[in-house]
Design an enzyme around this catalytic site. Structure first.
Site, PDB file in Angstrom:
ATOM      1  N   HIS A   1       0.925  -1.117  -0.052  1.00  0.00           N
ATOM      2  CA  HIS A   1       0.122   0.068  -0.060  1.00  0.00           C
ATOM      3  C   HIS A   1       0.815   1.217   0.076  1.00  0.00           C
ATOM      4  O   HIS A   1       2.219   1.339   0.496  1.00  0.00           O
ATOM      5  CB  HIS A   1      -0.985  -0.017   1.190  1.00  0.00           C
ATOM      6  CG  HIS A   1      -2.238  -0.690   0.967  1.00  0.00           C
ATOM      7  ND1 HIS A   1      -2.236  -2.145   1.603  1.00  0.00           N
ATOM      8  CD2 HIS A   1      -3.627  -0.548   0.457  1.00  0.00           C
ATOM      9  CE1 HIS A   1      -3.345  -2.835   1.198  1.00  0.00           C
ATOM     10  NE2 HIS A   1      -4.030  -1.846   0.575  1.00  0.00           N
TER      11      HIS A   1
ATOM     12  N   LYS B   1      -0.810   5.033   4.457  1.00  0.00           N
ATOM     13  CA  LYS B   1      -1.721   4.214   5.014  1.00  0.00           C
ATOM     14  C   LYS B   1      -1.260   3.952   6.501  1.00  0.00           C
ATOM     15  O   LYS B   1      -0.028   3.772   6.917  1.00  0.00           O
ATOM     16  CB  LYS B   1      -1.771   2.949   4.349  1.00  0.00           C
ATOM     17  CG  LYS B   1      -2.720   1.969   4.859  1.00  0.00           C
ATOM     18  CD  LYS B   1      -2.960   0.631   3.824  1.00  0.00           C
ATOM     19  CE  LYS B   1      -4.033  -0.066   4.630  1.00  0.00           C
ATOM     20  NZ  LYS B   1      -5.282   0.342   4.849  1.00  0.00           N
TER      21      LYS B   1
HETATM   22  P1  NAD Z   1      -7.345   9.929   4.119  1.00  0.00           P
HETATM   23  O1  NAD Z   1      -6.712  10.114   5.337  1.00  0.00           O
HETATM   24  O2  NAD Z   1      -7.006  10.421   2.847  1.00  0.00           O
HETATM   25  O3  NAD Z   1      -8.972  10.785   4.407  1.00  0.00           O
HETATM   26  C1  NAD Z   1      -9.895  10.475   5.542  1.00  0.00           C
HETATM   27  C2  NAD Z   1     -10.111  11.964   5.632  1.00  0.00           C
HETATM   28  O4  NAD Z   1     -11.177  11.936   6.919  1.00  0.00           O
HETATM   29  C3  NAD Z   1      -9.384  13.285   5.582  1.00  0.00           C
HETATM   30  O5  NAD Z   1      -9.808  14.047   4.762  1.00  0.00           O
HETATM   31  C4  NAD Z   1      -9.764  13.604   7.203  1.00  0.00           C
HETATM   32  O6  NAD Z   1      -9.601  15.170   7.289  1.00  0.00           O
HETATM   33  C5  NAD Z   1     -11.064  13.127   7.550  1.00  0.00           C
HETATM   34  N1  NAD Z   1     -11.260  13.012   8.879  1.00  0.00           N
HETATM   35  C6  NAD Z   1     -10.624  12.656   9.878  1.00  0.00           C
HETATM   36  N2  NAD Z   1     -11.087  12.768  10.873  1.00  0.00           N
HETATM   37  C7  NAD Z   1     -12.311  13.686  10.906  1.00  0.00           C
HETATM   38  C8  NAD Z   1     -13.264  13.903  11.788  1.00  0.00           C
HETATM   39  N3  NAD Z   1     -13.041  13.622  12.877  1.00  0.00           N
HETATM   40  N4  NAD Z   1     -14.197  14.381  11.304  1.00  0.00           N
HETATM   41  C9  NAD Z   1     -14.306  14.715   9.917  1.00  0.00           C
HETATM   42  N5  NAD Z   1     -13.589  14.408   9.004  1.00  0.00           N
HETATM   43  C10 NAD Z   1     -12.356  13.565   9.660  1.00  0.00           C
HETATM   44  O7  NAD Z   1      -7.860   8.478   4.096  1.00  0.00           O
HETATM   45  P2  NAD Z   1      -8.325   7.503   2.729  1.00  0.00           P
HETATM   46  O8  NAD Z   1      -6.964   6.872   2.167  1.00  0.00           O
HETATM   47  O9  NAD Z   1      -9.434   8.250   2.041  1.00  0.00           O
HETATM   48  O10 NAD Z   1      -8.808   6.307   3.787  1.00  0.00           O
HETATM   49  C11 NAD Z   1      -9.868   6.177   4.845  1.00  0.00           C
HETATM   50  C12 NAD Z   1     -10.030   4.906   5.375  1.00  0.00           C
HETATM   51  O11 NAD Z   1     -10.588   4.123   4.259  1.00  0.00           O
HETATM   52  C13 NAD Z   1      -8.686   4.008   5.933  1.00  0.00           C
HETATM   53  O12 NAD Z   1      -9.282   3.383   6.937  1.00  0.00           O
HETATM   54  C14 NAD Z   1      -8.535   3.200   4.722  1.00  0.00           C
HETATM   55  O13 NAD Z   1      -7.838   2.036   5.224  1.00  0.00           O
HETATM   56  C15 NAD Z   1      -9.780   2.836   4.215  1.00  0.00           C
HETATM   57  N6  NAD Z   1      -9.947   2.159   2.857  1.00  0.00           N
HETATM   58  C16 NAD Z   1     -10.926   1.112   2.708  1.00  0.00           C
HETATM   59  C17 NAD Z   1     -11.306   0.634   1.564  1.00  0.00           C
HETATM   60  C18 NAD Z   1     -12.395  -0.219   1.328  1.00  0.00           C
HETATM   61  O14 NAD Z   1     -12.618  -0.641   0.134  1.00  0.00           O
HETATM   62  N7  NAD Z   1     -13.243  -0.480   2.317  1.00  0.00           N
HETATM   63  C19 NAD Z   1     -10.454   1.231   0.513  1.00  0.00           C
HETATM   64  C20 NAD Z   1      -9.630   2.355   0.476  1.00  0.00           C
HETATM   65  C21 NAD Z   1      -9.434   2.761   1.795  1.00  0.00           C
END
Ligand code: NAD
Length: 258
Positions: free
Chosen positions: A148, A152
């Site tokens: 990844h 991450k």
């Molecule tokens: P990222 O860090 O790019 O995005 C997270 C967002 O959430 C950020 O913009 C942040 O500002 C916001 N955030 C954090 N705390 C907050 C709060 N208290 N209130 C409001 N907003 C808040 O992360 P990402 O790469 O988009 O991944 C997010 C999650 O999704 C991770 O856990 C990742 O592992 C998971 N993910 C899951 C899949 C899936 O298919 N299920 C795929 C990709 C990523």
């Protein structure tokens, strides 16, 4: 009728893709965007926006919330969703067993869907892997490597753990009893009852999972490569459309949709 969507974590890597797809798809109407980085919430059109879900949700009646943020944030959102009866799709990974248990309890009060991988490919793989594992038999050692991007936060990935659980179940093992995620020093022979899951981090890799079945004189490798985040975002939107109007139950999973 289109499904109204609120995207939680709208400025994140996943949130941005989900919002863009929902905006361009007439099956959905994008009604709310939430992110604690409110300064980055630009190009919002008619959407309600804000830094917390509590602030935005009252302005988006009937919406399904899609949340890709962080475990504690998603759990707090699930508590609010349960209070308001709002359907919630969670893609966040890295929940502790206790957090997952609480999510399961909240799912009895409002429809909640959670999958650590929303791609069709990985979920089809989940169906095939038990058959492959059983057909090969226990002479084949099982190992997994996941790659990844360097931002991450959790390791191993939620997908690796999900695939690992699926493989362990096919051998009548519990993943927690047999998982090995670090090898260093004089470690001795590999125990038979073991599934190695190693994590590599770097660059902008969206996600690669390779499972190795290593037996006498041969090896099978099964690889899933996510080429873009769109595959996860499409899965999340599909889950949101499926969840709208559904009754609360146990925590819904991708297999419920298939
Ligand atoms: P990222 O860090 O790019 O995005 C997270 C967002 O959430 C950020 O913009 C942040 O500002 C916001 N955030 C954090 N705390 C907050 C709060 N208290 N209130 C409001 N907003 C808040 O992360 P990402 O790469 O988009 O991944 C997010 C999650 O999704 C991770 O856990 C990742 O592992 C998971 N993910 C899951 C899949 C899936 O298919 N299920 C795929 C990709 C990523």
């Amino acid at each position: 009728m289109s499904t109204p969507i609120v995207v939680m974590g709208a400025c994140g890597r996943m949130g941005r893709v989900i919002a863009d797809l929902a905006r361009d798809d007439e099956a959905f109407s994008l009604v709310g965007l939430v992110d604690s980085r409110t300064d980055a919430l630009t190009m919002t059109g008619d959407c309600a926006t804000g830094g917390t879900l509590a602030e935005v949700l009252p302005r988006c009646p009937g919406a399904v919330v899609i949340d890709f943020t962080a475990p504690a944030v998603s759990l707090a959102d699930a508590r609010l969703a349960a209070e308001k009866g709002t359907p919630l799709v969670i893609g966040t990974t890295g929940f502790s067993p206790e957090q997952l248990q609480e999510l399961g309890e909240l799912a009895k009060r409002t429809p909640i869907f959670w999958s650590s991988n929303m791609s069709v490919g990985v979920n089809v793989l989940m169906k095939i892997l038990p058959e492959l594992t059983k057909a090969l038999g226990d002479k084949y050692d099982i190992e997994m490597v996941e790659l990844h991007h360097n931002r991450k936060k959790d390791s191993p990935s939620g997908t690796a753990l999900m695939l690992g659980e699926c493989l362990a179940e096919a051998r009548d093992w519990k993943l927690d009893d047999v998982r090995c995620s670090a090898r260093d020093g004089i470690i001795g022979e590999r125990p038979k009852a073991q599934i190695g899951i190693q994590a590599i981090r770097g660059g902008d890799v969206v996600g690669v999972h390779t499972i190795y079945f290593m037996g006498p004189g041969e090896r099978i490798e099964v690889t899933h490569q996510a080429h873009s985040r769109e595959t996860f975002a499409q899965g999340a939107l599909r889950a949101a459309a499926w969840l709208a109007g559904r009754e609360p139950s146990r925590l819904y999973r991708m297999q419920d949709i298939f």
